[in-house]
Design an enzyme around this catalytic site. Structure first.
Site, mmCIF file in Angstrom:
data_model
loop_
_atom_site.group_PDB
_atom_site.id
_atom_site.type_symbol
_atom_site.label_atom_id
_atom_site.label_comp_id
_atom_site.label_asym_id
_atom_site.label_seq_id
_atom_site.Cartn_x
_atom_site.Cartn_y
_atom_site.Cartn_z
ATOM 1 N N HIS A 8 -21.749 -9.557 1.360
ATOM 2 C CA HIS A 8 -21.544 -8.845 2.619
ATOM 3 C C HIS A 8 -21.230 -9.825 3.746
ATOM 4 O O HIS A 8 -21.883 -10.853 3.894
ATOM 5 C CB HIS A 8 -22.797 -8.047 2.987
ATOM 6 C CG HIS A 8 -22.697 -7.391 4.329
ATOM 7 N ND1 HIS A 8 -21.895 -6.298 4.558
ATOM 8 C CD2 HIS A 8 -23.291 -7.692 5.522
ATOM 9 C CE1 HIS A 8 -21.993 -5.950 5.827
ATOM 10 N NE2 HIS A 8 -22.824 -6.769 6.432
ATOM 11 N N GLU A 49 -2.174 -1.968 -3.581
ATOM 12 C CA GLU A 49 -3.462 -1.297 -3.383
ATOM 13 C C GLU A 49 -3.320 0.209 -3.527
ATOM 14 O O GLU A 49 -2.461 0.839 -2.904
ATOM 15 C CB GLU A 49 -4.033 -1.624 -2.003
ATOM 16 C CG GLU A 49 -5.442 -1.071 -1.831
ATOM 17 C CD GLU A 49 -6.001 -1.313 -0.448
ATOM 18 O OE1 GLU A 49 -6.550 -0.352 0.135
ATOM 19 O OE2 GLU A 49 -5.887 -2.443 0.050
ATOM 20 N N GLY A 50 -4.174 0.775 -4.373
ATOM 21 C CA GLY A 50 -4.172 2.211 -4.580
ATOM 22 C C GLY A 50 -4.930 2.941 -3.488
ATOM 23 O O GLY A 50 -5.205 2.403 -2.416
ATOM 24 N N SER A 93 -3.368 7.823 3.194
ATOM 25 C CA SER A 93 -3.671 9.076 3.877
ATOM 26 C C SER A 93 -4.842 8.874 4.828
ATOM 27 O O SER A 93 -5.497 7.833 4.824
ATOM 28 C CB SER A 93 -3.980 10.170 2.853
ATOM 29 O OG SER A 93 -5.017 9.781 1.985
ATOM 30 N N ASN A 136 -18.327 -5.615 -4.781
ATOM 31 C CA ASN A 136 -18.212 -5.810 -3.335
ATOM 32 C C ASN A 136 -19.491 -5.362 -2.633
ATOM 33 O O ASN A 136 -19.850 -4.186 -2.680
ATOM 34 C CB ASN A 136 -17.017 -5.007 -2.792
ATOM 35 C CG ASN A 136 -16.823 -5.200 -1.301
ATOM 36 O OD1 ASN A 136 -17.101 -6.266 -0.771
ATOM 37 N ND2 ASN A 136 -16.348 -4.173 -0.628
ATOM 38 N N GLY A 187 -8.432 5.263 -3.318
ATOM 39 C CA GLY A 187 -9.555 5.785 -4.098
ATOM 40 C C GLY A 187 -9.562 5.212 -5.498
ATOM 41 O O GLY A 187 -9.346 4.012 -5.709
ATOM 42 N N LYS A 244 0.895 -1.162 0.000
ATOM 43 C CA LYS A 244 0.000 0.000 0.000
ATOM 44 C C LYS A 244 0.928 1.205 0.000
ATOM 45 O O LYS A 244 1.299 1.733 1.059
ATOM 46 C CB LYS A 244 -0.878 -0.023 1.255
ATOM 47 C CG LYS A 244 -1.780 1.191 1.450
ATOM 48 C CD LYS A 244 -3.101 1.051 0.772
ATOM 49 C CE LYS A 244 -4.015 2.229 1.109
ATOM 50 N NZ LYS A 244 -5.295 2.153 0.387
#
Length: 226
Positions: A208, A117-118, A42, A177, A120, A38
């Site tokens: 979920h 993982e980005g 932020s 998701n 947003g 990652k």
């Protein structure tokens, strides 16, 4: 040298980390060595040491690479709940794209798969003028899109999927998701529509509350050859 995959979202709040965790655990169970990365996180709360604690990076590390130091998973933990380039500007810690590219390459030299993982969506800037799309382009990373199953997702998915195609980026697939419980009128149509948008690159839905990746979704992921 292993493969690195960029995991992006259709928007902030698609819960990429959750999907990345269940995917990483399933890859490890399948006997594939996998590492999380990652690069920038932020909105970090302060930890016991007073420094920003990257909770998403910690979740990734704990899920399928517990031996890694957290600093090897997240290079730039930032406090401000802003786009990474804005948080970096505010905190005078602008992420360095070259350092991030080197980290991806180093991780890929030690594992068969690296889940990058980005933050947003795909056009979020990790440094000023340098987006996650730029990172994917420069490193030839296939992009896996996590789409939150909620009203409005089809527009966001079309925009993201279309951008990736127009930018010439490799599209690893789409995972829907189901972040929240309960039905709503549009939900019953979303899988069919996501399949229409992404074609055979629609991999499936994570229901979920799932703690494991659905087997049919995982088989489709492996079948992409990414």
């Amino acid at each position: 040298m292993g493969k690195a995959i960029l995991i992006t979202g259709t928007d902030t709040g698609a819960v990429k980390t959750y999907v990345s965790c269940v995917l990483g655990r399933r890859l490890a169970r399948h006997g594939i060595s996998v590492r999380p990365l990652k690069p920038v996180e932020s909105g970090c709360l302060r930890g016991e040491d007073g420094r920003p604690h990257p909770a998403d990076a910690a979740a990734l590390r704990d899920a399928f690479a517990p031996a890694l130091p957290l600093s090897a998973v997240c290079l730039y933990p930032l406090s401000a709940p802003l786009s990474p380039h804005l948080a970096g500007r505010l905190e005078r810690t602008e992420p360095d794209p070259a350092r991030i590219r080197d980290a991806v390459a180093a991780a890929a030299s030690e594992a068969e798969v690296v889940l990058v993982e980005g933050a947003g969506g795909i056009l979020v800037e990790l440094a000023e003028g340098y987006s996650f799309a730029d990172l994917a382009r420069e490193l030839s990373l296939p992009v896996l899109v996590v789409a939150e199953d909620r009203l409005g997702v089809l527009n966001h998915l079309r925009l993201t999927w279309g951008f990736l195609a127009g930018a010439g980026l490799s599209r690893a697939g789409v995972i829907l998701n189901e972040r929240s419980p309960g039905a709503f009128p549009a939900r019953e149509f979303h899988e069919e529509e996501a399949r229409r948008i992404a074609g055979d690159r629609y991999l499936g839905k994570v229901p979920h509350g799932s703690t494991v990746l659905p087997e049919d979704l995982f088989r489709r992921f492996l079948a992409t050859g990414i």
